[in-house]
Write an enzyme that holds these catalytic residues in place. Structure first.
Site, PDB file in Angstrom:
ATOM      1  N   SER A 205       0.838  -1.211   0.000  1.00 12.88           N
ATOM      2  CA  SER A 205       0.000   0.000   0.000  1.00 12.88           C
ATOM      3  C   SER A 205       0.864   1.249   0.000  1.00 12.88           C
ATOM      4  O   SER A 205       0.551   2.245  -0.644  1.00 12.88           O
ATOM      5  CB  SER A 205      -0.931  -0.019   1.213  1.00 12.88           C
ATOM      6  OG  SER A 205      -0.172   0.058   2.390  1.00 12.88           O
ATOM      7  N   ARG A 209       0.368   3.631  -3.206  1.00 13.56           N
ATOM      8  CA  ARG A 209      -0.241   4.929  -2.963  1.00 13.56           C
ATOM      9  C   ARG A 209       0.553   6.030  -3.665  1.00 13.56           C
ATOM     10  O   ARG A 209       0.001   6.853  -4.403  1.00 13.56           O
ATOM     11  CB  ARG A 209      -0.307   5.213  -1.460  1.00 13.56           C
ATOM     12  CG  ARG A 209      -0.961   6.549  -1.140  1.00 13.56           C
ATOM     13  CD  ARG A 209      -0.969   6.839   0.346  1.00 13.56           C
ATOM     14  NE  ARG A 209      -1.646   5.777   1.094  1.00 13.56           N
ATOM     15  CZ  ARG A 209      -1.031   4.880   1.839  1.00 13.56           C
ATOM     16  NH1 ARG A 209       0.284   4.899   1.930  1.00 13.56           N
ATOM     17  NH2 ARG A 209      -1.706   3.964   2.485  1.00 13.56           N
ATOM     18  N   ASN A 213      -0.773   7.943  -7.202  1.00 14.70           N
ATOM     19  CA  ASN A 213      -0.995   9.380  -7.223  1.00 14.70           C
ATOM     20  C   ASN A 213      -0.163  10.065  -8.294  1.00 14.70           C
ATOM     21  O   ASN A 213      -0.642  10.919  -9.032  1.00 14.70           O
ATOM     22  CB  ASN A 213      -0.661   9.977  -5.857  1.00 14.70           C
ATOM     23  CG  ASN A 213      -1.846   9.956  -4.927  1.00 14.70           C
ATOM     24  OD1 ASN A 213      -2.731  10.791  -5.043  1.00 14.70           O
ATOM     25  ND2 ASN A 213      -1.893   8.982  -4.045  1.00 14.70           N
TER      26      ASN A 213
END
Lengths: 276, 157
Positions: A205, A209, A213
């Protein structure tokens, strides 16, 4: 936004595909993303040079000069965050958090440059110095939008959290945690699966992440670049570009901060007294 | 598109950057900030010490001032007492001197009076003898009658 490197204007799909290809050296398993590595090293070196300059002119006066003041603010901010999460003094946690924050921010910041700037420079160099046809020189300017960089950092943090956990609890206690957590010793096989998923989810994660993004941000810049298909679209394109740049500026700072914070949190969890 | 070696290279780079960031940026800045923190707290402590010293010296100065004032009072009182004593003595001296002078003058006057009386008496005696001679119209044997005159003189005295 026409590019001279294509024999004719590229289609939208060609344009995006070209921008999402890495400058790859080597074949198959032995291939490396030269663009990612070069940009990340250059940015890291730039930050180190900045640190060196500040270090040389370092003053303990009550009023440090502008550059030192700025860097001190960042260092103090990172130190506050790290210390609030990591109660024990640790020689590694500060430099680690600082490196993550500054380096990730710098790499994210490559997204703030015009989306075609670095690729065009790379193509010019490829064509005029290495004699490669410009169309065959892809270049991705944002290292953190390359899966390799977020995962590299997440794996280092993951490895460190294992080392910290083993050092804190001892190898036996650390491994036993996988058996008895979270449902007690009678459900050991199930516990192993749960604990493994939980542990692996952390770096996964963490990396995804940041990657998601930055990849999305880069893609939106490409789409905005594609809106300039006719001269009367130019004001619209400029407005969109400005809005997304401002918004993305927020995102790149937040993502750098989150990556740093979560890394420190994972390391703090690994050394916490209670077996979570 | 295989990212394995890119991943490995970036992991190594990350590790190296952590090391160098710690060496070049983190440690010196932390030391500088720590040094500044220490200097500021030292400065505050010194300021407090200075404040306390100032108060002490103000107190001491006031004490010394009070001492000096009382000393001055004492000196002044002494001087006044001495002055009045001197004045008193001078006055007494003057008085006794005056008295002495007056008494001497009085003595002198007394002497002069006594002298004058003697002379007068003698003259009166001679006059008396003269008068008696004239009355008796004859020579008086001065030698024979001196005793009588002397008695007379003594009587008059």
């Amino acid at each position: 936004m026409s590019e001279s490197v294509f024999t004719q204007d590229p289609t939208a799909v060609e344009y995006i595909q070209h921008h999402l290809s890495n400058l790859t050296l080597g074949e198959g398993f032995w291939s490396v993303h030269a663009d990612t590595i070069i940009i990340s090293w250059v940015l890291g070196a730039l930050l180190l040079w900045l640190g060196h300059v500040v270090g040389k002119r370092m003053t303990t006066d009550a009023e440090p000069s502008g550059l030192q003041n700025g860097i001190e603010t960042v260092v103090e901010f990172v130190n506050d965050q790290a210390q609030s999460l990591f109660p024990r003094a640790d020689p590694l946690i500060g430099p680690l958090a600082l490196t993550i924050f500054l380096w990730v921010f710098a790499m994210n910041f490559m997204d703030m440059l015009p989306v075609d700037l670095l690729p065009l420079i790379a193509q010019w160099i490829g064509q005029n110095i290495f004699g490669v046809e410009a169309h065959n020189v892809p270049f991705r300017a944002v290292p953190t939008a390359d899966l390799a960089v977020p995962f590299a950092m997440a794996l280092v943090v993951f490895g460190l959290s294992i080392v910290y956990g083993v050092r804190k609890k001892g190898l036996g206690t650390y491994l036993k945690g996988f058996l008895v957590h979270p449902f007690g010793k009678y459900l050991a096989p199930f516990n192993i699966v749960m604990s493994l998923v939980e542990e692996i989810a952390k770096p996964l994660s963490l990396a995804l992440r940041l990657f998601g993004n930055l990849f999305a941000g880069e893609l939106v810049f490409m789409l905005i670049a594609l809106t300039g298909f006719a001269w009367y679209m130019a004001p619209f394109q400029a407005a969109l570009g400005w809005v997304w740049t401002v918004f993305h500026l927020l995102i790149i700072v937040i993502q750098a901060f989150i990556f740093m914070l979560l890394s420190v949190v994972y390391l703090a969890l690994a050394t916490s007294d209670d077996a979570h | 598109m295989n990212i394995f070696w890119t991943l490995v290279i970036e992991m190594i780079s990350f590790g190296l950057f952590i090391y160098f960031f710690g060496k070049v940026l983190w440690k010196p800045l932390m030391q500088a900030m720590e040094a500044r923190r220490r200097r500021i707290s030292e400065g505050l402590a010194a300021a407090e010490r200075g404040q306390r010293e100032l108060e002490d010296s103000v107190n001491k100065a006031e004490e010394r001032m009070a001492e000096a004032r009382s000393e001055a009072h004492e000196l002044l009182a002494n001087a006044q007492r001495q002055a009045s004593e001197t004045l008193e003595r001078a006055r007494a001296d003057a008085r006794s001197e005056g008295e002495r002078i007056v008494s001497a003058a009085r003595e002198e006057v007394d002497q002069a009076v006594a002298q004058a009386k003697d002379q007068l008496r003698r003259e009166v005696g001679e006059l008396a003898v003269d008068g008696a001679e004239r009355i008796l119209k004859r020579e008086i044997d001065t030698k024979a009658h001196n005793d009588i005159i002397d008695d007379l003189v003594a009587e008059i005295r």
